[in-house]
Scaffold this active site. Structure first.
Site, short mmCIF file in Angstrom:
data_model
loop_
_atom_site.label_atom_id
_atom_site.label_comp_id
_atom_site.label_asym_id
_atom_site.label_seq_id
_atom_site.Cartn_x
_atom_site.Cartn_y
_atom_site.Cartn_z
N LYS A 54 0.85 -1.20 0.00
CA LYS A 54 0.00 0.00 0.00
C LYS A 54 0.88 1.25 0.00
CE LYS A 54 -3.97 -2.29 2.10
NZ LYS A 54 -4.74 -2.65 3.30
N GLN A 98 -4.69 -1.40 9.53
CA GLN A 98 -4.71 -2.73 8.93
C GLN A 98 -5.33 -3.76 9.87
OE1 GLN A 98 -3.81 -3.28 5.77
NE2 GLN A 98 -4.19 -5.47 5.85
N ASP A 121 -11.09 3.20 4.17
CA ASP A 121 -11.56 1.81 4.12
C ASP A 121 -13.08 1.73 4.03
OD1 ASP A 121 -9.67 -0.27 4.10
OD2 ASP A 121 -9.16 0.06 6.20
N1 GUN Z 1 -7.27 -6.59 6.12
C1 GUN Z 1 -7.69 -7.32 5.05
N2 GUN Z 1 -8.32 -6.53 4.15
C2 GUN Z 1 -8.30 -5.28 4.66
C3 GUN Z 1 -8.78 -4.04 4.18
O1 GUN Z 1 -9.38 -3.92 3.11
N3 GUN Z 1 -8.57 -2.97 4.99
C4 GUN Z 1 -7.93 -3.09 6.18
N4 GUN Z 1 -7.77 -1.98 6.91
N5 GUN Z 1 -7.46 -4.23 6.66
C5 GUN Z 1 -7.66 -5.32 5.89
#
Ligand code: GUN
Length: 300
Positions: A54, A98, A121
């Site tokens: 990311k 995350q 998100d």
């Molecule tokens: N863990 C797995 N997928 C995601 C996501 O789309 N966002 C976040 N913040 N954590 C994740």
């Protein structure tokens, strides 16, 4: 006849290009650089890989990336204090924590501590409610990517029968809300659904998001249906050598490709769209925060 393969890699590259162009415009016309802060608590290997990816993708489109790593035993108060600081930092337009978080930290409490305007998100309860009621929201990245691919393939989705297999808060539920917003007739199927195969065969659009490797086979799919496979599952691949693995979706691609009209592969389908949509949400958040026009084609 074999299905059209929906190329998520190419689609995601187009989105990243649009994001990069919008970032350039924000910099040139408004002296603004969008910033995304990513918070990682602990050292979960998969999460570390995602967070690194990311950060790299964020920098590649010209945005600022701020990574915050906390020890696995960091207190919930410490995580909330960091989020508080990021909430009031004007250089930060998007915040992502995350998941999963360590067991001693309450996920909803942390998710809902991020101000909704920076919640790239789309997990904050306000954004969930806005999406559910058809209002302008920050939309979760994976379902947003799926909707973009579906709109691109079909044009209008109005009146189509959509079946979403999986009822997670991250994918299944927001996906259903988005499809309903585009006037599909939507059913959510899950582990307790009766006659799930018949139900899936009634779908013009079938979205698989259950996390069970190759569960959906060609005989579950209506001829010509569009199949979006959100699953990313690692399974043993002895044919590649001892101890080797390979990635598969929730759909058995070999049989599904013979029945579907269009299908996303794994890897190279939905996966690349998730990070691209995270970047799209960040540039959208930056534009909204500054009262500027939203980027074209990056929101719903
Ligand atoms: N863990 C797995 N997928 C995601 C996501 O789309 N966002 C976040 N913040 N954590 C994740």
């Amino acid at each position: 006849m074999s299905a059209k393969i929906i190329d998520g890699k190419e689609f995601a590259a187009n989105i990243r290009k649009k994001v990069a162009d919008h970032v350039t415009r924000l910099q040139q016309d408004h002296n603004l650089t969008p910033g995304l802060a990513v918070v990682l608590v602990g050292e979960d290997p998969a999460s570390s890989v995602y967070v690194r990816a990311k950060g790299k993708a964020t920098r590649e489109v010209g945005m600022n990336s701020y990574e915050h790593r906390l020890d696995a035993d960091a207190s919930q108060e410490a995580v909330l204090a960091l989020i508080d600081k990021l909430n009031s930092d004007p250089a930060v337009h998007g915040i992502l924590c995350q998941l999963p978080l360590p067991d001693h930290i309450d996920e909803p409490t942390v998710t809902n501590a991020i101000v909704p305007e920076k919640d790239v998100d789309g997990f904050h309860i306000s954004n969930v409610g806005l999406l559910a009621t058809g209002q302008k929201a920050m939309v979760p990245c994976t379902p947003l990517g799926c909707l973009m691919m579906l709109r691109d393939h079909h044009g209008s989705l109005s009146g189509l029968n959509a079946v979403v297999v999986g009822r997670s808060n991250i994918v299944g539920k927001p996906m259903a809300a988005l499809l309903l917003g585009d006037s599909c007739t939507v059913t959510i199927a899950h582990s307790r659904t009766k006659n799930i195969q018949d139900l899936c065969r009634s779908a013009d659009i079938l979205v698989a998001a259950v996390g069970r490797p190759e569960m959906i086979t060609g005989d579950w799919i209506a001829k010509g249906a569009t199949v979006i496979d959100v699953g990313i599952n690692r399974i043993p691949a002895p044919e590649k050598g001892e101890g080797k693995t390979r990635l598969v979706g929730d759909v058995d691609f070999a049989s599904a490709v013979e029945k579907a009209g269009a299908i996303t592969p794994v890897p190279g389908g939905v996966g690349p769209m998730t990070i691209a949509c995270l970047l799209a949400n960040t540039v959208t958040a930056c534009s909204r925060a500054n009262g500027l026009a939203e980027p074209e084609g990056l929101t719903v």
